[in-house]
Write an enzyme that holds these catalytic residues in place. Structure first.
Site, PDB file in Angstrom:
ATOM      1  N   CYS A  66       0.809  -1.220   0.000  1.00  0.00           N
ATOM      2  CA  CYS A  66       0.000   0.000   0.000  1.00  0.00           C
ATOM      3  C   CYS A  66       0.837   1.263   0.000  1.00  0.00           C
ATOM      4  CB  CYS A  66      -0.941  -0.035   1.203  1.00  0.00           C
ATOM      5  SG  CYS A  66      -1.905  -1.555   1.186  1.00  0.00           S
ATOM      6  N   HIS A  87      -2.152   8.427   5.935  1.00  0.00           N
ATOM      7  CA  HIS A  87      -2.418   7.101   5.359  1.00  0.00           C
ATOM      8  C   HIS A  87      -3.747   6.580   5.888  1.00  0.00           C
ATOM      9  CE1 HIS A  87      -1.556   3.268   3.536  1.00  0.00           C
ATOM     10  NE2 HIS A  87      -1.680   2.645   4.686  1.00  0.00           N
ATOM     11  N   GLU A  89      -0.077   5.709  13.337  1.00  0.00           N
ATOM     12  CA  GLU A  89       0.322   6.834  12.483  1.00  0.00           C
ATOM     13  C   GLU A  89       0.191   8.159  13.232  1.00  0.00           C
ATOM     14  OE1 GLU A  89      -2.090   7.569   9.020  1.00  0.00           O
ATOM     15  OE2 GLU A  89      -0.537   8.816   8.099  1.00  0.00           O
ATOM     16  N   LYS A 101      -9.108   8.209   2.469  1.00  0.00           N
ATOM     17  CA  LYS A 101      -9.719   6.866   2.383  1.00  0.00           C
ATOM     18  C   LYS A 101     -11.109   6.810   3.002  1.00  0.00           C
ATOM     19  CE  LYS A 101      -5.258   4.461   2.203  1.00  0.00           C
ATOM     20  NZ  LYS A 101      -4.302   5.539   2.619  1.00  0.00           N
ATOM     21  N   HIS A 132      -9.663   2.061   0.316  1.00  0.00           N
ATOM     22  CA  HIS A 132      -8.213   1.908   0.231  1.00  0.00           C
ATOM     23  C   HIS A 132      -7.826   1.367  -1.144  1.00  0.00           C
ATOM     24  CE1 HIS A 132      -4.141   1.331   1.092  1.00  0.00           C
ATOM     25  NE2 HIS A 132      -4.198   0.667   2.235  1.00  0.00           N
ATOM     26  N   PHE A 172       1.993  -3.177   3.931  1.00  0.00           N
ATOM     27  CA  PHE A 172       2.366  -4.485   4.471  1.00  0.00           C
ATOM     28  C   PHE A 172       3.798  -4.779   4.030  1.00  0.00           C
ATOM     29  CE2 PHE A 172      -2.209  -6.426   4.448  1.00  0.00           C
ATOM     30  CZ  PHE A 172      -2.530  -5.689   5.570  1.00  0.00           C
TER      31      PHE A 172
END
Lengths: 411, 82
Positions: free
Chosen positions: A162, A302, A313, A334, A339, A399
């Site tokens: 991502c 994010h 975050e 998002k 996403h 990831f």
């Protein structure tokens, strides 16, 4: 001294709009692209919502052109052509040896892979399409765009889940600063709305299982958030050295002032809970862009709407920005788009660039009851004005423990 | 099936796969040089022709089919069963 790199063209096809203008308008209005998947293949899945693109690429591309391209490649082509035209460029505007492409995908041609596996099982090896491999390879979208625009300075496809779309833009910055190209077309694409990826993410407990209105499922920073919503789409930027952009009188949206990248080396999928790796990416981006935290007016986070990721975050931003964090407005795109995986970082880079260019930050949707642990000024309900000459950051994490922060300055 | 009928069916396949206008597809045309059909699309066309005409086109034969006329003659000789 590093040459300045400018953003001169934008293109996107997203769950809330078929181009940049419609996407931006939808984000300002806080509209959601999340909907229920009505197809039969979703009937037995634990998650039956997603955010498909608002305009199917089949409506935009020529039929024959589209049939040998994976959906991720189709979306990338739509976004790249918009960005190229938006930059005022045409065929042959840039010598091929000075034009590069960096277009990332998180997963690659997974729809093609799965469809052709069905063909293999049902009809045998001889009926598998000869286009299978070029359609499923993760560098396929970059190759598609490179062929279309005739780019010969290099065609690249960084893969970092991502964070891929943001990493593509960071790599483009490196190429331009190193003098390996004058213009780079950079971004990300993803098309993975299919039973297998949904089942896989659902098995990780990464997706929202919220009941009721699908448009309320993606809710970054809200106390009731319970996972992300899988989206699809593509976003592409035209980046140029200042010298090249000025010489041709290009319209400039913003400066791509810096990038910071780090890795967690903590867990393959879970965020490092203190956000140390993410904080380092933010700090590196600030240093690369020669910015102090006090000069940053805005962060496009994010923030995917997962319980752990959003607070990690937030902790990272408070660490990296220190006392200045309280004066910085944050938004989570998002909440509207879901996403977009490998396209997310590129789309959010475009939203950050437009926030600076238009001096307006779109609101975070569904933030009804902010999580007490976030402790950031998150824009909600209405857009927020930005001061003139501001700087802004865009975060992307993937990831694998990938952390990428991009820094933009208003021009 | 006559050569004309085979040509008409083949032209439909080439149009569907490679987007070449049916009117441009005539026996003397080279798939690669005149119709811009690349080697991957040629494999697709061969597979579709196998299904359509009930024949089998081995790879060694496929590489010799340079023109539309070559393909029509091959399909005719292969004994169209449809």
């Amino acid at each position: 001294m590093k040459p300045k790199v400018l953003v001169t063209g934008l293109g996107a096809t997203t769950p809330v709009g078929g181009d940049v203008a419609s996407t931006w308008d939808a984000l300002l209005a806080g509209e959601s692209g999340v909907r229920r998947i009505e197809a039969d293949w979703a009937a037995d899945l634990p998650v039956q919502i997603a955010a498909p693109v608002a305009v199917d690429p089949g409506e935009v591309l020529d039929r024959v052109e589209a049939r040998t391209l994976d959906r991720s490649q189709q979306l990338a082509l739509v976004a790249a052509r918009e960005a190229w035209a938006d930059a005022g460029l045409g065929a042959g505007s840039v010598p091929p040896e000075r034009l590069a492409v960096v277009v990332a995908s998180g997963i690659g041609g997974v729809l093609t892979l799965l469809a052709q596996y069905d063909v293999l099982k049902e009809k045998g090896a001889r009926r598998v399409s000869p286009h299978t491999v070029p359609m499923l390879m993760p560098n396929g979208p970059a190759a598609t765009v490179g062929l279309d625009l005739v780019a010969r300075a290099g065609v690249h496809a960084p893969v970092s889940a991502c964070a891929s779309g943001a990493e593509a833009i960071g790599l483009a910055l490196d190429l331009l600063r190193a003098g390996r190209a004058d213009v780079v077309v950079a971004g990300g694409t993803e098309a993975a709305i299919h039973a297998l990826p949904i089942a896989g993410f659902a098995s990780m407990r990464a997706l929202s299982t919220r009941e009721g209105d699908p448009r309320e499922a993606s809710r970054p920073y809200d106390k009731a958030r319970d996972g992300f919503v899988l989206g699809e789409g593509a976003a592409v930027l035209v980046l140029e050295t200042e010298e090249h952009a000025r010489a041709r009188g290009a319209r400039v949206y913003a400066e791509l002032a810096g990038a910071g990248m780090s890795a967690d080396a903590h867990h393959v999928a879970a965020p490092e809970p203190t956000g140390a790796g993410a904080a380092r990416a933010v700090e590196l981006a600030l240093r690369d862009a020669d910015l102090s935290p006090a000069e940053v007016a805005h962060v496009n986070a994010h923030a995917t709407s997962t319980p752990l990721g959003d607070v990690a975050e937030a902790a990272a931003l408070r660490t990296a920005l220190g006392d200045a964090a309280g004066g910085i407005c944050v938004t989570a795109t998002k909440s509207c788009t879901g996403h977009l995986l490998g396209a997310a970082g590129a789309l959010e880079a475009i939203v950050t660039v437009l926030s600076l260019h238009n001096r307006t930050v779109p609101p975070t949707r569904n933030l009804d009851d902010p999580d007490d642990d976030v402790q950031l000024d998150v824009v909600r309900f209405e857009p927020r004005a930005l001061p003139e000459g501001a700087a802004a950051l865009s975060n992307s994490f993937g990831f694998g423990g990938h952390n990428v922060t991009l820094a933009f300055k208003a021009v | 099936m006559s050569q004309q009928e085979i040509l008409a069916e083949l032209a439909q396949i080439v149009n569907e796969i490679a987007g070449v206008p049916v009117g441009d597809i005539s026996p003397e045309k080279s798939f690669l040089d005149d119709l811009d059909v690349d080697s991957l699309s040629m494999v697709e066309i061969a597979t579709a022709a196998e299904d359509k005409f009930g024949i089998r086109i081995p790879d060694d034969d496929l590489k010799n089919l340079k023109t539309v006329g070559d393909a029509v003659n091959y399909i005719e000789r292969a004994g169209v069963s449809v």
